[in-house]
Design an enzyme around this catalytic site. Structure first.
Site, PDB file in Angstrom:
ATOM      1  N   GLU A   1      21.720  53.545  59.411  1.00 36.18           N
ATOM      2  CA  GLU A   1      20.506  52.749  59.219  1.00 36.18           C
ATOM      3  C   GLU A   1      19.662  52.691  60.485  1.00 36.18           C
ATOM      4  O   GLU A   1      18.443  52.847  60.433  1.00 36.18           O
ATOM      5  CB  GLU A   1      20.858  51.327  58.748  1.00 36.18           C
ATOM      6  CG  GLU A   1      21.383  51.245  57.341  1.00 36.18           C
ATOM      7  CD  GLU A   1      20.364  51.658  56.284  1.00 36.18           C
ATOM      8  OE1 GLU A   1      19.148  51.525  56.503  1.00 36.18           O
ATOM      9  OE2 GLU A   1      20.804  52.142  55.223  1.00 36.18           O
TER      10      GLU A   1
ATOM     11  N   TYR B   1      11.983  55.538  70.957  1.00 35.02           N
ATOM     12  CA  TYR B   1      12.325  54.114  70.852  1.00 35.02           C
ATOM     13  C   TYR B   1      13.704  53.845  71.459  1.00 35.02           C
ATOM     14  O   TYR B   1      14.626  53.412  70.783  1.00 35.02           O
ATOM     15  CB  TYR B   1      12.281  53.625  69.398  1.00 35.02           C
ATOM     16  CG  TYR B   1      10.960  53.839  68.727  1.00 35.02           C
ATOM     17  CD1 TYR B   1       9.896  52.968  68.951  1.00 35.02           C
ATOM     18  CD2 TYR B   1      10.759  54.924  67.880  1.00 35.02           C
ATOM     19  CE1 TYR B   1       8.670  53.167  68.348  1.00 35.02           C
ATOM     20  CE2 TYR B   1       9.543  55.129  67.270  1.00 35.02           C
ATOM     21  CZ  TYR B   1       8.500  54.249  67.507  1.00 35.02           C
ATOM     22  OH  TYR B   1       7.279  54.454  66.904  1.00 35.02           O
TER      23      TYR B   1
ATOM     24  N   TYR C   1      15.975  44.094  56.469  1.00 32.89           N
ATOM     25  CA  TYR C   1      16.260  45.317  55.713  1.00 32.89           C
ATOM     26  C   TYR C   1      17.641  45.870  56.059  1.00 32.89           C
ATOM     27  O   TYR C   1      18.440  46.171  55.172  1.00 32.89           O
ATOM     28  CB  TYR C   1      15.190  46.390  55.981  1.00 32.89           C
ATOM     29  CG  TYR C   1      15.564  47.707  55.360  1.00 32.89           C
ATOM     30  CD1 TYR C   1      15.278  47.973  54.031  1.00 32.89           C
ATOM     31  CD2 TYR C   1      16.263  48.670  56.084  1.00 32.89           C
ATOM     32  CE1 TYR C   1      15.667  49.170  53.442  1.00 32.89           C
ATOM     33  CE2 TYR C   1      16.653  49.865  55.513  1.00 32.89           C
ATOM     34  CZ  TYR C   1      16.344  50.113  54.188  1.00 32.89           C
ATOM     35  OH  TYR C   1      16.747  51.280  53.607  1.00 32.89           O
TER      36      TYR C   1
ATOM     37  N   ASP D   1      12.152  48.515  51.743  1.00 38.00           N
ATOM     38  CA  ASP D   1      11.433  48.927  52.937  1.00 38.00           C
ATOM     39  C   ASP D   1      10.063  49.466  52.544  1.00 38.00           C
ATOM     40  O   ASP D   1       9.656  49.375  51.387  1.00 38.00           O
ATOM     41  CB  ASP D   1      12.244  49.955  53.735  1.00 38.00           C
ATOM     42  CG  ASP D   1      12.404  51.298  53.024  1.00 38.00           C
ATOM     43  OD1 ASP D   1      11.933  51.444  51.866  1.00 38.00           O
ATOM     44  OD2 ASP D   1      13.002  52.211  53.620  1.00 38.00           O
TER      45      ASP D   1
END
Length: 179
Positions: free
Chosen positions: A33, A78, A116, A134
């Site tokens: 995820e 990120y 989520y 999502d």
């Protein structure tokens, strides 16, 4: 054929064989995820495989060096997500005795896990009834129901969050389930 039947039919015809669909291990599901946030499956799958091989358990991950984690993460962008993953793994080791939580209420407390991701892990790992919604789900629903407003608007998001979800993507059944 109603909406749920159409979704189930599409899923059964198009689902991909992905490694995180063959487990209820919350740690492995969490890895997938987080790695797949803002990343296509084709790009994220090699990263998932490297992380799962290098750190097969949350305790292995928790023992990792941050520089090593960020080297494996290189190319995903990120970098705060990679750092947060390490903090989360250490939190699970230190506060949960190395057992990755499976309930939404516990998962949502962990660093870097939002609504989520907590819903996805709880649903897929523990069969908890949680809607996993999502931006992709919002787009499908907006197209199906002919909603022209931006999917990130408050009104559209609110309209897709009923008290009782109409459908859930259920890992344990590897399909979409009507409620």
């Amino acid at each position: 054929m109603d909406f749920s039947d159409e979704l189930i039919k599409w899923y059964l015809e198009n689902k991909r064989d992905l490694p995180w669909r063959h487990t209820t291990d919350a740690y492995i599901i969490w890895l997938s995820e987080v790695i797949l946030q803002q990343t296509r499956v084709g790009q994220g799958l090699p990263y998932f495989n490297r992380f799962a091989e290098k750190y097969p358990t949350v305790n292995d991950f928790a023992a990792a060096d941050e520089d090593e984690v960020l080297r494996l993460w290189q190319g995903l962008g990120y970098y705060s997500r990679g750092r947060n993953m390490l903090k989360t793994a250490r939190m699970v080791r230190d506060e949960y005795g190395g057992t990755f939580p499976t309930t939404y209420d516990e998962l949502i407390k962990l660093k870097g896990i939002g609504e989520y991701t907590a819903a996805a892990i709880a649903s897929f790992a523990a069969n908890e009834l949680r809607a996993v919604v999502d931006g992709n789900v919002y787009r499908v629903l907006a197209r199906y129901f002919g909603i022209a407003e931006p999917i990130n608007s408050t009104g559209v998001k609110r309209s897709f969050r009923p008290q009782r979800p109409i459908f859930l993507i259920r890992k344990s059944r590897r399909c979409i389930t009507r409620l």
